[in-house]
Design a protein around this motif. Sequence first.
Motif, mmCIF file in Angstrom:
data_model
loop_
_atom_site.group_PDB
_atom_site.id
_atom_site.type_symbol
_atom_site.label_atom_id
_atom_site.label_comp_id
_atom_site.label_asym_id
_atom_site.label_seq_id
_atom_site.Cartn_x
_atom_site.Cartn_y
_atom_site.Cartn_z
ATOM 1 N N TYR A 84 -1.054 -46.660 -35.358
ATOM 2 C CA TYR A 84 -1.021 -47.751 -34.390
ATOM 3 C C TYR A 84 0.237 -47.703 -33.526
ATOM 4 O O TYR A 84 0.208 -48.079 -32.351
ATOM 5 C CB TYR A 84 -1.114 -49.088 -35.135
ATOM 6 N N THR A 85 1.339 -47.235 -34.093
ATOM 7 C CA THR A 85 2.567 -47.087 -33.309
ATOM 8 C C THR A 85 2.387 -46.012 -32.246
ATOM 9 O O THR A 85 2.822 -46.174 -31.096
ATOM 10 C CB THR A 85 3.751 -46.735 -34.218
ATOM 11 N N ARG A 87 -0.499 -45.140 -30.944
ATOM 12 C CA ARG A 87 -1.440 -45.687 -29.961
ATOM 13 C C ARG A 87 -0.732 -46.637 -28.993
ATOM 14 O O ARG A 87 -0.997 -46.629 -27.786
ATOM 15 C CB ARG A 87 -2.586 -46.407 -30.684
ATOM 16 N N ASP A 88 0.172 -47.449 -29.512
ATOM 17 C CA ASP A 88 0.935 -48.336 -28.634
ATOM 18 C C ASP A 88 1.786 -47.527 -27.655
ATOM 19 O O ASP A 88 1.915 -47.883 -26.476
ATOM 20 C CB ASP A 88 1.830 -49.257 -29.463
ATOM 21 N N ARG A 94 2.836 -50.920 -24.123
ATOM 22 C CA ARG A 94 2.282 -52.248 -23.829
ATOM 23 C C ARG A 94 1.216 -52.672 -24.843
ATOM 24 O O ARG A 94 0.691 -53.770 -24.767
ATOM 25 C CB ARG A 94 1.682 -52.260 -22.421
ATOM 26 N N GLY A 95 0.881 -51.776 -25.768
ATOM 27 C CA GLY A 95 -0.130 -52.130 -26.752
ATOM 28 C C GLY A 95 0.428 -53.051 -27.825
ATOM 29 O O GLY A 95 1.641 -53.133 -28.033
ATOM 30 N N GLY A 96 -0.465 -53.719 -28.522
ATOM 31 C CA GLY A 96 -0.040 -54.623 -29.582
ATOM 32 C C GLY A 96 -0.680 -54.301 -30.917
ATOM 33 O O GLY A 96 -0.752 -55.156 -31.807
ATOM 34 N N CYS A 97 -1.132 -53.054 -31.069
ATOM 35 C CA CYS A 97 -1.837 -52.672 -32.294
ATOM 36 C C CYS A 97 -0.964 -52.811 -33.532
ATOM 37 O O CYS A 97 -1.375 -53.401 -34.536
ATOM 38 C CB CYS A 97 -2.327 -51.224 -32.176
ATOM 39 N N PRO A 134 7.706 -53.518 -33.082
ATOM 40 C CA PRO A 134 7.137 -54.732 -32.498
ATOM 41 C C PRO A 134 7.932 -55.972 -32.882
ATOM 42 O O PRO A 134 8.689 -55.968 -33.855
ATOM 43 C CB PRO A 134 5.728 -54.773 -33.099
#
Length: 331
Positions: A84-85, A87-88, A94-97, A134
């Motif tokens: 997820y990191t 992917r962000d 700007r992602g919040g996964c 995050p």
Amino acid sequence: MSTFLGALRRLLLTPSLASVTFAKRGFPVVESEATRRLESIPQSVICGFEWGIDSRTLWEVERRLAIVEPEFRGFAYEGATMAYTVRDAMAGGRGGCARELLLGPGQPHIFLTYIGIGFAMARLPRVLWKKVLPDLTGSPYFPTMSWLAVDGYGFDRAYFDTKKWIDGQYVPKSYPWAGAPDYFLRAVDQGIGRALWFIHGGNPAGVAAAVQRFAAHRRADLWSGVGLAATFAGGCAPDGLAALRGAAGDHRPELALGVVFAVKARTYSGFVPAHTETAAGRLAGLSLADAVRIADETEVSADTTGPVPAYELWRQRIRDRFVPDAGRLAS
């Protein structure tokens, strides 16, 4: 269900399970039931990464992670957090996964999910590091334990580039993580110490000899990493743990420090394997309850300011609990 983009990310980014085996990495490990179980840990990380990098929804990732046996589930969450990191980062930061995962189902495994962020850092250019952590305001141990991300970075580099980082004892360029560049290298060494436990398959003599080859000023942090890995991951019989405690010598307080953090992380996750209780007793002379009590009594407020990070102040307070008892620990 995966999407075309998810499947493409999985094919391009997911390491194979074989690539993290001890034999493939060339580690000096004699195969046994204990080392095969220890080897399952990096493979659990890979599974979590594959699910995280491919799946369409967090719900699907959570359901997949739920089928992993409790002892290894936190490691699978490490992999999912790594995914997820990444992917962000691919979304331009700007992602919040990762935030959704860490504030949601990953919360019981928060100690390990921070490490997953570090695994992602090892694969991202440093210019992107400033956006990998995050905002977890309201989450326990934020931002204090975010230093485990740097620990994870050190572990990853030692595990996957052993010749450079272990044999060559490479010292990376510092980085102003959490505004404390002077502490960055120490947190890296804590991760390298954890990696040594895996690189030597939980063999006390091999681990101790590897630590001893590092410069003297690095050994305290290495030993704390060894203590954490031996207690959290297991892989060593009781007599071997006693030998490890003896080999730590003057660094037994650091070894015990790692034990306390490992027990705290395991109990916070809601599952404590038998080997963790055994290691707490053999390495630090502690019951599980005593280890948790020490962690809780010494905890430092997250808003503590000063030249020394709150994370290190917490570590110092734990270590100090064992310095007066050095004679007892040596018995």
